[in-house]
Design an enzyme around this catalytic site. Structure first.
Site, PDB file in Angstrom:
ATOM      1  N   GLU A   8     -28.336  27.650   7.720  1.00 52.81           N
ATOM      2  CA  GLU A   8     -29.176  29.103   7.830  1.00 52.81           C
ATOM      3  C   GLU A   8     -31.000  29.348   7.956  1.00 52.81           C
ATOM      4  OE1 GLU A   8     -27.606  32.026   5.403  1.00 52.81           O
ATOM      5  OE2 GLU A   8     -29.923  32.616   4.850  1.00 52.81           O
ATOM      6  N   ASP A 106     -25.643  30.310   4.909  1.00 49.45           N
ATOM      7  CA  ASP A 106     -24.850  30.695   3.017  1.00 49.45           C
ATOM      8  C   ASP A 106     -23.351  31.619   2.889  1.00 49.45           C
ATOM      9  OD1 ASP A 106     -27.957  29.528   2.404  1.00 49.45           O
ATOM     10  OD2 ASP A 106     -28.111  31.647   2.046  1.00 49.45           O
ATOM     11  N   TYR A 313     -37.146  26.800  -3.869  1.00 45.65           N
ATOM     12  CA  TYR A 313     -36.899  28.067  -3.559  1.00 45.65           C
ATOM     13  C   TYR A 313     -37.170  29.479  -4.428  1.00 45.65           C
ATOM     14  CZ  TYR A 313     -34.575  30.516   0.110  1.00 45.65           C
ATOM     15  OH  TYR A 313     -34.346  31.701   0.655  1.00 45.65           O
TER      16      TYR A 313
END
EC number: 5.6.2.1
Length: 712
Positions: A8, A106, A313
């Site tokens: 992704e 994901d 993140y």
DNA sequence: GCAAGGTC
């Protein structure tokens, strides 16, 4: 015999490559990276997307209604996103004609669609026949290996519900927005940029409801009775707010001139746990509270810190800090900085973080990586330190607060007061943004008689509900399931851009209110959370195979056609009202020539704003506006026209350049700063005018104009 | 021009 793993985003591609093939080589294609592993019998390419690479666009831009859509590469549609082209090119030249594909984005609806579009539009339809899906819930080595060794089939229910989500949002949002703009254009021949959508419109509606509640609110006087004792102790009468004046007289009559008897003294120990580790919303709220940073700014700072490798993140909703992130290693890294070391040294072992309730399948809570930044901008540093201290404090253990609650009896009336002091600091030691209470406990004993200095009845007024700010609106949206963690801040800034809302304490403009009133009449569903709820149900059904995406989209099309018909049938009225509301919000003063309204106008020819009279073309009064100028609420003392602020550094001047330079550079002093004693002056920032200390940036005291008026 | 969703 080639194998390709589609990821992704760059970051997950690195994790996946390293977990599956520790010896894989990192390679560069133009400006992007991918990984290659040459095994004995096969070659594997691990390559990233950057989120969505494709977006919907109308097949025929001249259609009146957009229902016929197609997927197009984002960089072709949006020039600001040209960087995405590099990723598309890389996949196009490296990931075609493989024998086998792994879809490793994901495991959620959007992720599934991201990978599907890559395979379908870049690798080629036949690639989908050779594709297996990796299903993992965390990006840990174990999970990744398991997912690679036991891949599953691609779930087309998930793909279809992803496509349907994009299509529904587009056909509702774009078609209704265009129809509103068309009604203004056709009834007034003016263009204003308007929009409506599944998330932005309910968010605006929340603000309009609050605006109406504030307007409707009638302040009521009430009294609070207080007993003033020695040592600055103020006890409150148990009745709380009293709305009847004769009741006040009664209470005062009973208490006046009497001593207080200490009826009860209770000392309790309260446990206070550390604040939950940050998810994106939590970080945005705290950075707003502590530094006054807008959520959008915080988000972009966090994104930078993450790209530099200093924090994890940031687009996460998790408040968990799993062991696998490696507590000791992070703390050891942070300890290199003496200020962090001081906090870390006080932690007790074994390390066990306090966690919040919220989870995220893909990521842990926001935390530092342990890599210390070398040079950071001012606010980057502030946000970074906030994240570090919050992380360390999660290991700090509970704090204990000693609290004293005292009941006094004065002539039969009960009065109460309480005191708090921190008995054990625990995590507060590690979190410098926390206020540490340290109040003195008076030595009162039950049954003791205490002299009362004075009994007073303090008159107050009930207050209207508070306005939302960006941070509290984000929280409200989170609570109602509007938008996602990564889009909420952007959606609020759209509301500002469209001039639907203004101010740091958010006020709705006449235009914002009119949009909601109009849509409530013709399309109630889009103003509430109803549409989001309906989407969720339909998408779930598609995912389970209980209905098809085409059926759901067809139904939506019919619904939209009937909404648009209604708007078109009433476009004269809708368009005129919207334009009028828009103008109302743009009135900046009175025309000195004809008494009409001075309006902010936009010239398409010069692509710049200016101020002109509403009676144009009869009255031709115009004033230029320097680029980036803002019109202030303050008026010029000489001629009464509004002042403007412009340039860098900001300076003030009269709207009329010929009026004279008397105001230039002059600051209007409105009082004394309660924090440092310097002058308070009127200032203007991106949210409008406010009161600030002249000693800025040394003293950062600010207040709103209303606050200062209220307090005199 | 218009939405909302992903991410550098």
């Amino acid at each position: 015999m080639d194998e390709v793993i589609i990821c992704e985003k760059p970051r997950s591609s690195e994790k996946i490559a390293k977990a599956l093939f520790p010896k894989a080589k990192k390679k560069k294609y133009k400006k992007t990276y991918y990984w290659e592993y040459q095994g004995e019998d096969k070659r594997t390419i691990i390559i990233p997307a950057v989120g969505h690479l494709y977006t919907l666009k109308p097949k025929n831009p001249s259609d009146e209604l957009f229902f016929d859509l197609e997927w197009a590469p984002i960089p072709e549609v949006d020039k600001k996103k040209r960087y995405i082209k590099n990723y598309i090119d890389a996949i196009d030249s490296l990931a075609k004609n493989a024998d086998k594909y792994f879809h490793a984005c994901d495991y959620d609806i959007e992720g599934t669609l991201i990978g599907y579009n890559v395979l379908k539009h870049i690798c080629g339809e036949e690639a989908l026949q050779k594709t297996l899906r990796m299903k993992f819930s965390t990006l840990t080595k174990n999970d990744i290996i398991k997912a690679y060794e036991n891949p599953i089939e691609l779930d087309y229910g998930q793909v279809d519900s992803g496509i349907a989500r994009h299509v529904l949002d587009f056909i509702f949002g774009v078609n209704i927005s265009r129809s509103l703009m068309r009604s203004v254009k056709e009834s007034t021949n003016r263009f204003i940029k308007l929009s409506a959508g599944r998330v932005q419109t309910p968010a605006l509606s929340i603000l309009v409801d609050r605006e109406k509640a504030i307007r409707k609110f009638k302040p009521e006087p009430y009294w609070v009775i207080k007993a003033i004792l020695e040592d600055g102790i103020i006890a409150l009468n148990q009745r709380g707010r009293i709305f009847q004046e004769n009741e006040v007289e009664g209470v005062l009559g009973t208490c006046k001139g009497k001593d207080a008897i200490v009826e009860e003294v209770k000392i309790n120990m309260i446990t206070r746990m550390p604040p939950a580790p940050f998810n994106l919303g939590g970080l945005q709220a705290e950075a707003y509270k502590v530094f006054g940073l807008s959520p959008k700014r915080t988000q972009s700072i966090a994104q930078n810190l993450y790209l530099e490798g200093y924090i994890s993140y940031p687009r996460t909703s998790s408040q968990k800090l799993p062991k696998t992130i490696g507590y000791e290693k992070i703390l050891k890294g942070l300890s290199e900085d003496p200020r962090f070391h001081e906090k870390i040294a006080k932690l007790e072992r074994p390390l066990k973080p306090y966690e919040g309730e919220k989870e995220d399948e893909a990521h842990p809570a926001i935390h530092p990586t342990g890599l210390l930044p070398e040079k950071l901008g001012k606010y980057e540093r502030k946000v970074y330190e906030l994240i570090v201290y919050r992380f360390i404090s999660a290991f700090g253990g509970k704090a204990l607060i000693e609290s004293m609650n005292t009941k006094l009896n004065i002539g039969g009336e009960i009065f109460k007061f309480s005191r708090k002091r921190v008995a054990k600091k625990g995590w507060m030691e590690q979190y410098p943004y926390q206020k540490i209470e340290d109040e003195k406990f008076p030595e009162f004993e039950e049954g003791e008689k205490v002299p009362v200095k004075e009994i007073i009845a303090e008159e107050n007024e009930t207050k209207p509900p508070a306005r939302y700010n960006e941070a509290s609106l984000i929280k409200e949206m989170e609570k109602r399931g509007l938008g996602t963690k990564s889009t909420r801040a952007d959606i609020i800034s759209i509301l500002y851009d469209r001039k639907y809302i203004e101010g740091k304490k958010i006020r709705v403009t006449p235009l914002g209110e009119n949009i909601i009133d109009t849509l409530k009449r013709y399309c109630e569903k889009i103003t509430s959370e109803e549409l989001t709820r309906q989407f969720e149900e339909e998408l779930k059904k598609i995912m389970k195979g209980k209905t098809s995406k085409d059926k759901v989209i067809k139904k939506a099309e019919e619904e939209i056609i009937s909404i648009i018909e209604e708007i078109e049938n009433n476009k004269e009225e809708i368009g005129k009202h919207l334009y009028k509301a828009y103008q109302k919000g743009r009135i900046v003063g009175e025309c000195p020539e004809c008494g009409g309204n001075l309006l902010i106008r936009y010239s398409g020819k010069t692509k710049s704003s200016f101020v002109g009279c509403s009676s144009f073309p009869e009255c031709r009064i115009v004033y230029p506006l320097p680029k980036g100028a803002r019109i202030l609420k303050s008026k010029c003392e000489k001629c009464g026209l509004p002042l403007i602020s412009y340039g860098r550094p900001r300076q003030r001047a009269c709207l009329d350049p010929k009026c004279g330079k008397g105001e230039k550079g002059k600051m209007e002093v409105v009082g004394k700063c309660p924090e440092c004693g310097n002058d308070l002056v009127k200032r203007s920032g991106r949210y409008g005018e406010f009161i600030g200390c002249k000693g800025f940036p040394k003293c950062r005291f600010t207040a709103s104009l209303e606050e200062v008026k209220g307090k005199g």
